[in-house]
Write an enzyme that holds these catalytic residues in place. Structure first.
Site, PDB file in Angstrom:
ATOM      1  NE  ARG A  74      40.349  35.960  38.676  1.00 27.51           N
ATOM      2  CZ  ARG A  74      39.170  36.410  39.092  1.00 27.51           C
ATOM      3  NH1 ARG A  74      38.980  36.680  40.341  1.00 27.51           N
ATOM      4  NH2 ARG A  74      38.159  36.558  38.258  1.00 27.51           N
ATOM      5  CB  THR A  75      44.705  37.868  33.354  1.00 25.24           C
ATOM      6  OG1 THR A  75      44.145  36.599  33.703  1.00 25.24           O
ATOM      7  CG2 THR A  75      45.917  37.655  32.478  1.00 25.24           C
ATOM      8  CE  LYS A 122      38.512  57.044  16.351  1.00 26.31           C
ATOM      9  NZ  LYS A 122      39.661  57.965  16.366  1.00 26.31           N
ATOM     10  NE  ARG A 142      42.176  37.356  29.251  1.00 24.75           N
ATOM     11  CZ  ARG A 142      41.759  36.914  30.446  1.00 24.75           C
ATOM     12  NH1 ARG A 142      40.593  37.313  30.930  1.00 24.75           N
ATOM     13  NH2 ARG A 142      42.500  36.090  31.144  1.00 24.75           N
ATOM     14  CG  HIS A 181      45.039  32.041  30.457  1.00 31.05           C
ATOM     15  ND1 HIS A 181      46.055  32.939  30.675  1.00 31.05           N
ATOM     16  CD2 HIS A 181      43.987  32.473  31.203  1.00 31.05           C
ATOM     17  CE1 HIS A 181      45.619  33.872  31.520  1.00 31.05           C
ATOM     18  NE2 HIS A 181      44.376  33.609  31.845  1.00 31.05           N
TER      19      HIS A 181
HETATM   20  C1  NCD Z   1      40.089  32.472  33.022  1.00 33.92           C
HETATM   21  C2  NCD Z   1      40.204  32.972  31.604  1.00 33.92           C
HETATM   22  O1  NCD Z   1      40.045  34.158  31.322  1.00 33.92           O
HETATM   23  O2  NCD Z   1      40.492  32.124  30.776  1.00 33.92           O
HETATM   24  N1  NCD Z   1      40.278  33.442  33.992  1.00 33.92           N
HETATM   25  C3  NCD Z   1      41.543  33.830  34.349  1.00 33.92           C
HETATM   26  O3  NCD Z   1      42.320  34.310  33.543  1.00 33.92           O
HETATM   27  N2  NCD Z   1      41.914  33.640  35.627  1.00 33.92           N
HETATM   28  C4  NCD Z   1      38.946  31.581  33.257  1.00 33.92           C
HETATM   29  C5  NCD Z   1      37.551  31.969  32.853  1.00 33.92           C
HETATM   30  O4  NCD Z   1      37.307  33.008  32.241  1.00 33.92           O
HETATM   31  O5  NCD Z   1      36.664  31.193  33.153  1.00 33.92           O
END
Ligand code: NCD
Length: 365
Positions: free
Chosen positions: A66-67, A96, A117, A154
């Site tokens: 999703r993100t 590397k 991320r 997040h």
């Molecule tokens: C979450 C995350 O990556 O923190 N997912 C998201 O971004 N919608 C939740 C999760 O991984 O459980």
């Protein structure tokens, strides 16, 4: 109705987005209004070109559906373009041994913003520092957007979560009771959301429901309480379910358990942090940590399952939220329940990220 001004969005222009602590109530109001405007445009089939010519890089060191894709969709729907390493970071020079700052500095030479991320808490901050350092030499720092840093924050998920709650209950949330359950210790989405609710400032009541091993870290509870928000903690969902207006469920973060047990073992056996042990010793500790982690995961993931029986005890107008992905905590047959709101969250994620990227990359007004 008074249309909120877009002026507070100026504060986001060319800024790193690392934590919800950067938000203020007027900024949230303006961002949500902008997200709603983009939602209407999309519903009406209208396109926009506010990000025409912009290039954004997605740099994901951890799994995401999703993100990752909603940032891609958001930028493209605004007329901008997204670049990523083909096949993810596993096919970049990271394999590397390149450091995070070097990777970030490189990508900053190609893109106008970097969405990152990473499994380590604080990695987004480290990326922002690298971008700032390069900015001093090249004259232009590239904004870093935190799309999840380990068990830290997040922020964009919390923004879409709050937007979803307000979309359902209206702009003021006073008097609502919001419950969090699942892995509150390791779930970064709830860490950001509890802080954002406190910053937003409406008089909500929060209830954190988790077994002790997965309890909400004290610092987040403190953050909310210090801003006058009532926070209760319990491990018994059944006694409070009937009081909730929002139930926010999280996945048990299996991938975080092994590293935590490794750290615990290092402290207990050697009285020091894992990082200070040699690679041989670290490797020797791993099988024990894995056994502990698997046991704890079994116990934790069976703790709270939101099935039909639980939903029967909930208010008829409660909303059930989850950042997704879900594993066993919400069975698929609950999706038919009108109170299931998690796919609305997914949809709102697109609108919020459009509003955010437009504000970061283009001066508003
Ligand atoms: C979450 C995350 O990556 O923190 N997912 C998201 O971004 N919608 C939740 C999760 O991984 O459980």
């Amino acid at each position: 109705m008074v249309t909120p001004t877009t002026e507070p969005l100026h504060a986001l222009y060319r800024q790193h987005i690392l934590s919800v602590e950067q938000c203020t109530p007027p900024l949230l109001e303006a961002l949500f209004a902008q997200a709603q405007a983009f939602a209407r445009r999309i519903e009406a089939g209208q396109s926009t070109t506010v990000l025409d010519g912009a290039v954004v890089a997605n740099l994901f060191y951890e799994a995401s559906t999703r993100t990752d894709l909603s940032f891609q969709a958001a930028v493209q729907r605004l007329g901008g373009r997204i670049i990523t390493t083909a096949g993810g970071v596993h096919y970049s020079s990271v394999t590397k041994g390149e450091s995070l700052p070097d990777t970030v500095k490189t990508i900053a030479c190609y893109a106008d913003a970097i969405v990152i991320r990473h499994p380590l808490q604080g990695a987004a901050r480290e990326a922002a520092d690298a971008s700032d350092a390069l900015g001093l030499t090249l004259g232009r720092a590239v904004p870093i957007i935190n799309a999840g840093d380990g068990i830290g924050e997040h922020p964009t998920q919390a923004l879409l979560d709050l937007y979803t709650i307000k979309d359902r209950f209206g702009p003021r949330l006073d008097g609502l009771t919001i419950g969090f359950t699942g892995d509150l210790r390791n779930g970064r989405t709830v860490h950001s959301l509890i802080k954002l609710l406190a910053i937003d400032g409406d008089q909500v009541r929060l209830i954190c429901m988790a077994p002790e091993a997965l309890a909400m870290p004290h610092e987040y509870v403190q953050f909310a309480r210090s801003r006058g928000i009532e926070v209760a903690e319990t491990d018994d969902l059944l006694t409070v379910i009937g009081d909730l207006d929002v139930l926010y469920v999280t996945r048990v973060q299996k991938e975080r358990f092994v590293s935590q047990h490794l750290e615990d073992l290092a402290l207990r056996a050697f009285g020091t942090h894992l990082d200070y042990l040699d690679t041989e010793t670290q490797r020797a500790l791993r099988p024990v940590a894995e056994i502990h982690a698997a046991r704890e995961y079994e116990r934790a993931s069976a703790s709270y399952i939101i099935d039909e029986m639980i939903m029967r005890l909930a208010k008829p107008d409660m909303i059930l939220m989850h950042p997704l992905p879900r594993v066993t905590e919400i069975p698929a047959d609950i999706d038919q329940d009108a109170r299931a709101y998690y796919f609305r969250q997914v949809q709102n994620g697109l609108f919020i990220r459009m509003a955010l990227m437009a504000a970061v990359l283009r001066r508003q007004g």
